[in-house]
Enzyme design. Sequence first.
Site, PDB file in Angstrom:
ATOM      1  N   ASP A  31       0.863  -1.190   0.000  1.00 61.87           N
ATOM      2  CA  ASP A  31       0.000   0.000   0.000  1.00 61.87           C
ATOM      3  C   ASP A  31       0.895   1.235   0.000  1.00 61.87           C
ATOM      4  O   ASP A  31       2.054   1.177   0.450  1.00 61.87           O
ATOM      5  CB  ASP A  31      -0.890   0.015   1.257  1.00 61.87           C
ATOM      6  CG  ASP A  31      -2.199   0.756   1.038  1.00 61.87           C
ATOM      7  OD1 ASP A  31      -3.262   0.094   1.088  1.00 61.87           O
ATOM      8  OD2 ASP A  31      -2.178   1.995   0.829  1.00 61.87           O
ATOM      9  N   ASN A 119      -4.591   7.094 -11.283  1.00 59.76           N
ATOM     10  CA  ASN A 119      -4.201   6.178 -10.207  1.00 59.76           C
ATOM     11  C   ASN A 119      -4.682   4.755 -10.512  1.00 59.76           C
ATOM     12  O   ASN A 119      -3.919   3.795 -10.434  1.00 59.76           O
ATOM     13  CB  ASN A 119      -4.806   6.663  -8.881  1.00 59.76           C
ATOM     14  CG  ASN A 119      -4.331   5.823  -7.708  1.00 59.76           C
ATOM     15  OD1 ASN A 119      -3.161   5.864  -7.333  1.00 59.76           O
ATOM     16  ND2 ASN A 119      -5.227   5.037  -7.131  1.00 59.76           N
ATOM     17  N   TYR A 182     -15.141   7.501 -11.311  1.00 57.98           N
ATOM     18  CA  TYR A 182     -14.568   6.354 -10.576  1.00 57.98           C
ATOM     19  C   TYR A 182     -15.021   5.049 -11.218  1.00 57.98           C
ATOM     20  O   TYR A 182     -14.204   4.174 -11.521  1.00 57.98           O
ATOM     21  CB  TYR A 182     -14.989   6.409  -9.094  1.00 57.98           C
ATOM     22  CG  TYR A 182     -15.047   5.040  -8.453  1.00 57.98           C
ATOM     23  CD1 TYR A 182     -13.867   4.330  -8.187  1.00 57.98           C
ATOM     24  CD2 TYR A 182     -16.266   4.424  -8.151  1.00 57.98           C
ATOM     25  CE1 TYR A 182     -13.919   3.056  -7.626  1.00 57.98           C
ATOM     26  CE2 TYR A 182     -16.324   3.165  -7.591  1.00 57.98           C
ATOM     27  CZ  TYR A 182     -15.148   2.483  -7.332  1.00 57.98           C
ATOM     28  OH  TYR A 182     -15.199   1.226  -6.790  1.00 57.98           O
ATOM     29  N   LYS A 186     -12.984   1.717 -13.426  1.00 57.78           N
ATOM     30  CA  LYS A 186     -13.099   0.259 -13.285  1.00 57.78           C
ATOM     31  C   LYS A 186     -13.464  -0.394 -14.627  1.00 57.78           C
ATOM     32  O   LYS A 186     -13.038  -1.505 -14.920  1.00 57.78           O
ATOM     33  CB  LYS A 186     -14.155  -0.084 -12.236  1.00 57.78           C
ATOM     34  CG  LYS A 186     -13.854   0.432 -10.836  1.00 57.78           C
ATOM     35  CD  LYS A 186     -12.739  -0.356 -10.189  1.00 57.78           C
ATOM     36  CE  LYS A 186     -12.601  -0.020  -8.722  1.00 57.78           C
ATOM     37  NZ  LYS A 186     -11.562  -0.803  -8.054  1.00 57.78           N
ATOM     38  N   VAL A 212     -20.375  -2.768   0.043  1.00 60.74           N
ATOM     39  CA  VAL A 212     -20.030  -3.588   1.205  1.00 60.74           C
ATOM     40  C   VAL A 212     -20.461  -2.863   2.475  1.00 60.74           C
ATOM     41  O   VAL A 212     -20.293  -1.648   2.591  1.00 60.74           O
ATOM     42  CB  VAL A 212     -18.508  -3.852   1.260  1.00 60.74           C
ATOM     43  CG1 VAL A 212     -18.174  -4.818   2.397  1.00 60.74           C
ATOM     44  CG2 VAL A 212     -18.020  -4.409  -0.068  1.00 60.74           C
ATOM     45  N   ARG A 242     -23.697   5.172   6.709  1.00 52.98           N
ATOM     46  CA  ARG A 242     -24.136   6.553   6.937  1.00 52.98           C
ATOM     47  C   ARG A 242     -25.476   6.558   7.685  1.00 52.98           C
ATOM     48  O   ARG A 242     -25.662   7.286   8.652  1.00 52.98           O
ATOM     49  CB  ARG A 242     -24.283   7.221   5.577  1.00 52.98           C
ATOM     50  CG  ARG A 242     -23.887   8.663   5.556  1.00 52.98           C
ATOM     51  CD  ARG A 242     -23.732   9.197   4.156  1.00 52.98           C
ATOM     52  NE  ARG A 242     -24.816   8.904   3.253  1.00 52.98           N
ATOM     53  CZ  ARG A 242     -24.678   8.379   2.043  1.00 52.98           C
ATOM     54  NH1 ARG A 242     -23.483   8.082   1.587  1.00 52.98           N
ATOM     55  NH2 ARG A 242     -25.718   8.157   1.270  1.00 52.98           N
ATOM     56  N   VAL A 255     -31.936  10.221   2.573  1.00 48.05           N
ATOM     57  CA  VAL A 255     -32.189   9.457   1.351  1.00 48.05           C
ATOM     58  C   VAL A 255     -32.090  10.436   0.183  1.00 48.05           C
ATOM     59  O   VAL A 255     -32.734  11.479   0.187  1.00 48.05           O
ATOM     60  CB  VAL A 255     -33.595   8.815   1.405  1.00 48.05           C
ATOM     61  CG1 VAL A 255     -33.966   8.205   0.063  1.00 48.05           C
ATOM     62  CG2 VAL A 255     -33.646   7.772   2.512  1.00 48.05           C
ATOM     63  N   GLU A 329     -28.704  10.071 -11.444  1.00 47.34           N
ATOM     64  CA  GLU A 329     -28.983   8.636 -11.513  1.00 47.34           C
ATOM     65  C   GLU A 329     -30.490   8.441 -11.543  1.00 47.34           C
ATOM     66  O   GLU A 329     -31.241   9.289 -11.051  1.00 47.34           O
ATOM     67  CB  GLU A 329     -28.382   7.907 -10.293  1.00 47.34           C
ATOM     68  CG  GLU A 329     -28.945   8.395  -8.965  1.00 47.34           C
ATOM     69  CD  GLU A 329     -28.282   7.801  -7.729  1.00 47.34           C
ATOM     70  OE1 GLU A 329     -27.339   7.009  -7.852  1.00 47.34           O
ATOM     71  OE2 GLU A 329     -28.733   8.147  -6.615  1.00 47.34           O
TER      72      GLU A 329
HETATM   73  N1  NAD Z   1     -15.965  -0.933  -0.108  1.00 47.82           N
HETATM   74  C1  NAD Z   1     -16.893  -1.150  -1.033  1.00 47.82           C
HETATM   75  O1  NAD Z   1     -18.109  -1.069  -0.768  1.00 47.82           O
HETATM   76  C2  NAD Z   1     -16.472  -1.519  -2.431  1.00 47.82           C
HETATM   77  C3  NAD Z   1     -17.470  -1.879  -3.355  1.00 47.82           C
HETATM   78  C4  NAD Z   1     -17.106  -2.235  -4.649  1.00 47.82           C
HETATM   79  C5  NAD Z   1     -15.760  -2.224  -5.019  1.00 47.82           C
HETATM   80  N2  NAD Z   1     -14.825  -1.860  -4.111  1.00 47.82           N
HETATM   81  C6  NAD Z   1     -13.423  -1.854  -4.543  1.00 47.82           C
HETATM   82  O2  NAD Z   1     -12.658  -2.656  -3.670  1.00 47.82           O
HETATM   83  C7  NAD Z   1     -11.368  -2.095  -3.491  1.00 47.82           C
HETATM   84  C8  NAD Z   1     -11.098  -1.888  -2.010  1.00 47.82           C
HETATM   85  O3  NAD Z   1     -12.083  -1.023  -1.478  1.00 47.82           O
HETATM   86  P1  NAD Z   1     -11.955  -0.438  -0.004  1.00 47.82           P
HETATM   87  O4  NAD Z   1     -13.315  -0.030   0.407  1.00 47.82           O
HETATM   88  O5  NAD Z   1     -11.183  -1.391   0.826  1.00 47.82           O
HETATM   89  O6  NAD Z   1     -11.100   0.873  -0.298  1.00 47.82           O
HETATM   90  P2  NAD Z   1      -9.913   1.528   0.572  1.00 47.82           P
HETATM   91  O7  NAD Z   1      -9.698   2.895   0.032  1.00 47.82           O
HETATM   92  O8  NAD Z   1     -10.203   1.391   2.019  1.00 47.82           O
HETATM   93  O9  NAD Z   1      -8.668   0.614   0.193  1.00 47.82           O
HETATM   94  C9  NAD Z   1      -7.889   0.817  -0.970  1.00 47.82           C
HETATM   95  C10 NAD Z   1      -6.423   0.853  -0.557  1.00 47.82           C
HETATM   96  O10 NAD Z   1      -5.641   0.966  -1.740  1.00 47.82           O
HETATM   97  C11 NAD Z   1      -4.583   1.864  -1.489  1.00 47.82           C
HETATM   98  N3  NAD Z   1      -4.164   2.453  -2.764  1.00 47.82           N
HETATM   99  C12 NAD Z   1      -4.879   3.250  -3.588  1.00 47.82           C
HETATM  100  N4  NAD Z   1      -4.139   3.636  -4.639  1.00 47.82           N
HETATM  101  C13 NAD Z   1      -2.921   3.044  -4.488  1.00 47.82           C
HETATM  102  C14 NAD Z   1      -1.718   3.059  -5.244  1.00 47.82           C
HETATM  103  N5  NAD Z   1      -1.612   3.774  -6.375  1.00 47.82           N
HETATM  104  N6  NAD Z   1      -0.667   2.351  -4.787  1.00 47.82           N
HETATM  105  C15 NAD Z   1      -0.757   1.630  -3.638  1.00 47.82           C
HETATM  106  N7  NAD Z   1      -1.869   1.570  -2.876  1.00 47.82           N
HETATM  107  C16 NAD Z   1      -2.934   2.281  -3.298  1.00 47.82           C
HETATM  108  C17 NAD Z   1      -5.180   2.907  -0.536  1.00 47.82           C
HETATM  109  O11 NAD Z   1      -4.189   3.585   0.209  1.00 47.82           O
HETATM  110  C18 NAD Z   1      -6.093   2.046   0.346  1.00 47.82           C
HETATM  111  O12 NAD Z   1      -5.442   1.602   1.513  1.00 47.82           O
HETATM  112  C19 NAD Z   1     -11.327  -0.809  -4.299  1.00 47.82           C
HETATM  113  O13 NAD Z   1     -10.729  -1.057  -5.550  1.00 47.82           O
HETATM  114  C20 NAD Z   1     -12.785  -0.472  -4.465  1.00 47.82           C
HETATM  115  O14 NAD Z   1     -13.002   0.279  -5.633  1.00 47.82           O
HETATM  116  C21 NAD Z   1     -15.141  -1.512  -2.826  1.00 47.82           C
END
Ligand code: NAD
Length: 392
Positions: A31, A119, A182, A186, A212, A242, A255, A329
């Site tokens: 990370d 990123n 965003y 993806k 999640v 939230r 909402v 949306e």
């Molecule tokens: N949490 C959700 O509800 C959810 C739902 C659908 C998809 N996702 C996807 O799952 C993944 C994890 O989600 P999360 O909620 O744990 O997010 P999060 O932001 O808590 O975790 C992502 C981690 O990636 C690290 N990171 C980001 N860019 C980086 C880079 N360039 N180099 C190194 N590290 C980097 C961040 O520092 C962070 O710790 C994400 O890709 C997110 O888009 C999450």
Amino acid sequence: MKILILGGDGYLGWPTAMHFAAAGDEVWVADNFAKRKWELEDGIEPLLPIPTLHRRVQRWNGMNAGAPVRMKVGDLTNHRFVYNLLREVGPEVIVHYGEQPSAPYSMQGRTAAVMTQQNNVVGNLNLLFAMQRHCPDAHLVKLGTMGEYGTPNIDIEEGWLDVEHNGRTDRVLFPKKAGSFYHLSKVHDSHNIEFACRVWGMRATDLNQGVVYGIDTDQTMLHPELRTSFHYDHVFGTVLNRFLVQACIGVPLTVYGRGGQTRGFLNIRDTLACVDLAARNPAESGEFRIFNQFTEQFSIGRLAEMVVAAGTRAGLAVTVAHLDNPRVEAEEHYFNAKHTKLPDLGLQPTLLTDAVIDQMLATVREQVDRVDPDIIAPQIRWAGGDISAPNR
Ligand SMILES: NC(=O)c1ccc[n+]([C@@H]2O[C@H](COP(=O)([O-])OP(=O)(O)OC[C@H]3O[C@@H](n4cnc5c(N)ncnc54)[C@H](O)[C@@H]3O)[C@@H](O)[C@H]2O)c1
């Protein structure tokens, strides 16, 4: 298994690391702590402070609760870091969570949108090239989102669609109508990975994950320093989190619009279960596999009703306010997304029962003094920029 978890300091990455380590797998995390910086930019903190990754790794490794976790600090957009990481670790499985994860963050303005796509897309491309160089047979388990599909007026298949056009047939990636810059990052990732599988023979599973919720996993509960982040703010907080916080501090549940927006949801425990199933049942060489990773679908209005009911059971008077929708949306729409592939592999879902929601509400209630009420109301608009900070 030797497994590398990218984004291992994050909400999902850290519990995933402990989950595999508890099962005895050889776990590495990486990370660059970008998320912590993005939180600071917007004046946001998770509900409970999160110890540094160094501290959490040290705590886990001292507990003898499984295999040790090893860590590396670096940025996935720096290709030298990624190449060196894969050469040194030589993973069999890579779970890629390491991206900017928020739709509102990406909609703040030009800078945030460009940063999000740079990123996410560049980091993912670096990973694909480094895998081709150093571990071409490794299985990539990549976190995508159900938001890639949008809300089409037809059933959503698991990634692929069989089409018949002018008397001919083909199998194509399901058309995407993403809801933010965003979500588009993806979509771009998915196309790049599909290309790498088709042209280089790589193996990958794209997990199109729903929203999640949840705080606890078997491993986070072992020690307070092993906890994961819980965001309830307007940038990184997901909707159920939230609502639970709003219920606890006695303000109406916000909402957006009419609340008919329907999405797929899953418990954080099921994220770990799904990633585990994907990792232990790898895609074939050359296969780009897509799983829709959620267990239930709810409308936002229905979720609000569930939180009102949980509040009533807990003796809280919870009300609902309908705000002007800051997003662009559909507020009433068809939504029927297939999600059979993970259950076919053996997923036993943890559903959002009254008991689960009551437990989450009780956990949030214990921390109610830590809530910052000023970071909950939406401040980022999809269609304007009138509220966005001008430099973002
Ligand atoms: N949490 C959700 O509800 C959810 C739902 C659908 C998809 N996702 C996807 O799952 C993944 C994890 O989600 P999360 O909620 O744990 O997010 P999060 O932001 O808590 O975790 C992502 C981690 O990636 C690290 N990171 C980001 N860019 C980086 C880079 N360039 N180099 C190194 N590290 C980097 C961040 O520092 C962070 O710790 C994400 O890709 C997110 O888009 C999450």
